[in-house]
Every structure is written in C-alpha cells, then in structure tokens.
Design a protein around this motif. Structure first.
Motif, mmCIF file in Angstrom:
data_model
loop_
_atom_site.group_PDB
_atom_site.id
_atom_site.type_symbol
_atom_site.label_atom_id
_atom_site.label_comp_id
_atom_site.label_asym_id
_atom_site.label_seq_id
_atom_site.Cartn_x
_atom_site.Cartn_y
_atom_site.Cartn_z
ATOM 1 N N LEU A 1 0.824 -1.211 0.000
ATOM 2 C CA LEU A 1 0.000 0.000 0.000
ATOM 3 C C LEU A 1 0.859 1.262 0.000
ATOM 4 O O LEU A 1 0.522 2.243 -0.670
ATOM 5 N N ASP A 2 1.955 1.230 0.749
ATOM 6 C CA ASP A 2 2.874 2.378 0.754
ATOM 7 C C ASP A 2 3.448 2.618 -0.641
ATOM 8 O O ASP A 2 3.517 3.763 -1.105
ATOM 9 N N ARG A 3 3.854 1.539 -1.311
ATOM 10 C CA ARG A 3 4.394 1.675 -2.672
ATOM 11 C C ARG A 3 3.321 2.192 -3.630
ATOM 12 O O ARG A 3 3.594 3.042 -4.474
ATOM 13 N N MET A 4 2.118 1.672 -3.488
ATOM 14 C CA MET A 4 1.029 2.133 -4.345
ATOM 15 C C MET A 4 0.720 3.605 -4.091
ATOM 16 O O MET A 4 0.446 4.355 -5.031
ATOM 17 N N GLN A 5 0.772 4.026 -2.844
ATOM 18 C CA GLN A 5 0.530 5.427 -2.516
ATOM 19 C C GLN A 5 1.599 6.315 -3.138
ATOM 20 O O GLN A 5 1.289 7.380 -3.678
ATOM 21 N N ASP A 6 2.846 5.867 -3.078
ATOM 22 C CA ASP A 6 3.936 6.634 -3.701
ATOM 23 C C ASP A 6 3.726 6.749 -5.212
ATOM 24 O O ASP A 6 3.900 7.827 -5.796
ATOM 25 N N ARG A 7 3.344 5.636 -5.834
ATOM 26 C CA ARG A 7 3.115 5.659 -7.279
ATOM 27 C C ARG A 7 1.919 6.537 -7.628
ATOM 28 O O ARG A 7 1.941 7.269 -8.620
ATOM 29 N N LEU A 8 0.878 6.479 -6.798
ATOM 30 C CA LEU A 8 -0.297 7.298 -7.048
ATOM 31 C C LEU A 8 0.041 8.786 -6.912
ATOM 32 O O LEU A 8 -0.414 9.607 -7.719
ATOM 33 N N THR A 9 0.844 9.126 -5.942
ATOM 34 C CA THR A 9 1.271 10.516 -5.772
ATOM 35 C C THR A 9 2.065 10.976 -6.993
ATOM 36 O O THR A 9 1.855 12.079 -7.506
ATOM 37 N N ASP A 10 2.957 10.114 -7.467
ATOM 38 C CA ASP A 10 3.752 10.436 -8.656
ATOM 39 C C ASP A 10 2.854 10.604 -9.879
ATOM 40 O O ASP A 10 2.997 11.567 -10.642
ATOM 41 N N LEU A 11 1.924 9.679 -10.063
ATOM 42 C CA LEU A 11 1.020 9.765 -11.209
ATOM 43 C C LEU A 11 0.144 11.008 -11.137
ATOM 44 O O LEU A 11 -0.124 11.649 -12.161
ATOM 45 N N THR A 12 -0.301 11.366 -9.956
ATOM 46 C CA THR A 12 -1.116 12.566 -9.788
ATOM 47 C C THR A 12 -0.327 13.808 -10.202
ATOM 48 O O THR A 12 -0.854 14.687 -10.898
ATOM 49 N N ALA A 13 0.917 13.874 -9.802
ATOM 50 C CA ALA A 13 1.760 15.011 -10.178
ATOM 51 C C ALA A 13 1.977 15.054 -11.690
ATOM 52 O O ALA A 13 1.925 16.122 -12.312
ATOM 53 N N ARG A 14 2.177 13.888 -12.290
ATOM 54 C CA ARG A 14 2.408 13.839 -13.734
ATOM 55 C C ARG A 14 1.159 14.245 -14.509
ATOM 56 O O ARG A 14 1.239 14.978 -15.503
ATOM 57 N N VAL A 15 0.008 13.778 -14.071
ATOM 58 C CA VAL A 15 -1.242 14.138 -14.746
ATOM 59 C C VAL A 15 -1.497 15.638 -14.605
ATOM 60 O O VAL A 15 -1.916 16.302 -15.552
ATOM 61 N N SER A 16 -1.217 16.172 -13.432
ATOM 62 C CA SER A 16 -1.377 17.608 -13.225
ATOM 63 C C SER A 16 -0.473 18.393 -14.170
ATOM 64 O O SER A 16 -0.885 19.401 -14.754
ATOM 65 N N SER A 17 0.744 17.914 -14.346
ATOM 66 C CA SER A 17 1.669 18.556 -15.270
ATOM 67 C C SER A 17 1.140 18.488 -16.705
ATOM 68 O O SER A 17 1.222 19.470 -17.457
ATOM 69 N N LEU A 18 0.587 17.346 -17.078
ATOM 70 C CA LEU A 18 0.018 17.206 -18.423
ATOM 71 C C LEU A 18 -1.166 18.150 -18.625
ATOM 72 O O LEU A 18 -1.324 18.740 -19.701
ATOM 73 N N VAL A 19 -1.994 18.309 -17.606
ATOM 74 C CA VAL A 19 -3.132 19.221 -17.704
ATOM 75 C C VAL A 19 -2.634 20.649 -17.924
ATOM 76 O O VAL A 19 -3.167 21.382 -18.763
ATOM 77 N N ASP A 20 -1.605 21.031 -17.187
ATOM 78 C CA ASP A 20 -1.030 22.374 -17.362
ATOM 79 C C ASP A 20 -0.473 22.553 -18.774
ATOM 80 O O ASP A 20 -0.657 23.605 -19.406
ATOM 81 N N GLN A 21 0.209 21.533 -19.275
ATOM 82 C CA GLN A 21 0.775 21.619 -20.620
ATOM 83 C C GLN A 21 -0.325 21.701 -21.672
ATOM 84 O O GLN A 21 -0.206 22.456 -22.650
ATOM 85 N N MET A 22 -1.388 20.933 -21.496
ATOM 86 C CA MET A 22 -2.508 20.985 -22.437
ATOM 87 C C MET A 22 -3.156 22.363 -22.438
ATOM 88 O O MET A 22 -3.539 22.888 -23.489
ATOM 89 N N SER A 23 -3.273 22.953 -21.281
ATOM 90 C CA SER A 23 -3.832 24.296 -21.191
ATOM 91 C C SER A 23 -2.962 25.289 -21.956
ATOM 92 O O SER A 23 -3.466 26.149 -22.681
ATOM 93 N N GLY A 24 -1.663 25.158 -21.813
ATOM 94 C CA GLY A 24 -0.737 26.016 -22.538
ATOM 95 C C GLY A 24 -0.836 25.804 -24.039
ATOM 96 O O GLY A 24 -0.794 26.765 -24.818
ATOM 97 N N LEU A 25 -0.984 24.554 -24.456
ATOM 98 C CA LEU A 25 -1.125 24.263 -25.879
ATOM 99 C C LEU A 25 -2.407 24.860 -26.446
ATOM 100 O O LEU A 25 -2.419 25.391 -27.559
ATOM 101 N N ARG A 26 -3.477 24.788 -25.684
ATOM 102 C CA ARG A 26 -4.736 25.379 -26.143
ATOM 103 C C ARG A 26 -4.590 26.885 -26.325
ATOM 104 O O ARG A 26 -5.090 27.454 -27.301
ATOM 105 N N THR A 27 -3.913 27.522 -25.394
ATOM 106 C CA THR A 27 -3.677 28.956 -25.504
ATOM 107 C C THR A 27 -2.863 29.262 -26.754
ATOM 108 O O THR A 27 -3.177 30.201 -27.502
ATOM 109 N N ASP A 28 -1.831 28.460 -26.997
ATOM 110 C CA ASP A 28 -1.004 28.659 -28.190
ATOM 111 C C ASP A 28 -1.822 28.481 -29.468
ATOM 112 O O ASP A 28 -1.667 29.248 -30.423
#
Length: 74
Positions: free
Chosen positions: A20-47
């Motif tokens: 569960l600890d490992r899964m939580q770490d991976r979930l935290t990492d994935l959440t950060a990555r998805v958030s980064s992708l959302v930010d990048q997509m927003s920037g692309l839409r603006t462009d």
C-alpha cells in the motif's frame, strides 16, 4: 503453536502495508504527472488560439491584397 498464526497474519499485514505504501507513492507520482500534463494541455490550447488569431489576421490581409490586385472578385 498459538503464536505462529499471529506471526503469519502479522507478516501478511506488513506485506500488505508495504504494498500500500508503494502504491501510494506511485499514485502521488502519477497525480503530479497528470497535473503537469493538464497544465501543458492548457498552454497548448492557448497557443492554438493565438495561432488561429494570427492566421485569421493573415487571411484578412491576404484577401485585401488580392482585392487590390484584382486577383479575386470584390
């Protein structure tokens, strides 16, 4: 013998806890990555909006040039 089932249960619980600890770490990492992708997509839409605006301006200018040179009907 009575202690043995408890230790087996405890071992399984510890193993589950570690997983569960490992899964939580991976979930935290994935959440950060998805958030980064959302930010990048927003920037692309603006462009894309900016590029479309520039293309519209160029299209208008091109139409005015074509009219002045009598390349198209008015």
């Amino acid at each position: 013998m009575a202690d043995e089932p408890d230790s087996i249960v405890l071992r399984y619980l510890r193993s589950i806890d570690q997983r569960l600890d490992r899964m939580q770490d991976r979930l935290t990492d994935l959440t950060a990555r998805v958030s980064s992708l959302v930010d990048q997509m927003s920037g692309l839409r603006t462009d894309i909006v900016q590029i479309r605006h520039q293309l519209d301006r160029f299209d208008g200018r091109l139409q005015r040039i074509e009219k002045r040179l009598d390349l198209i009907e008015a």
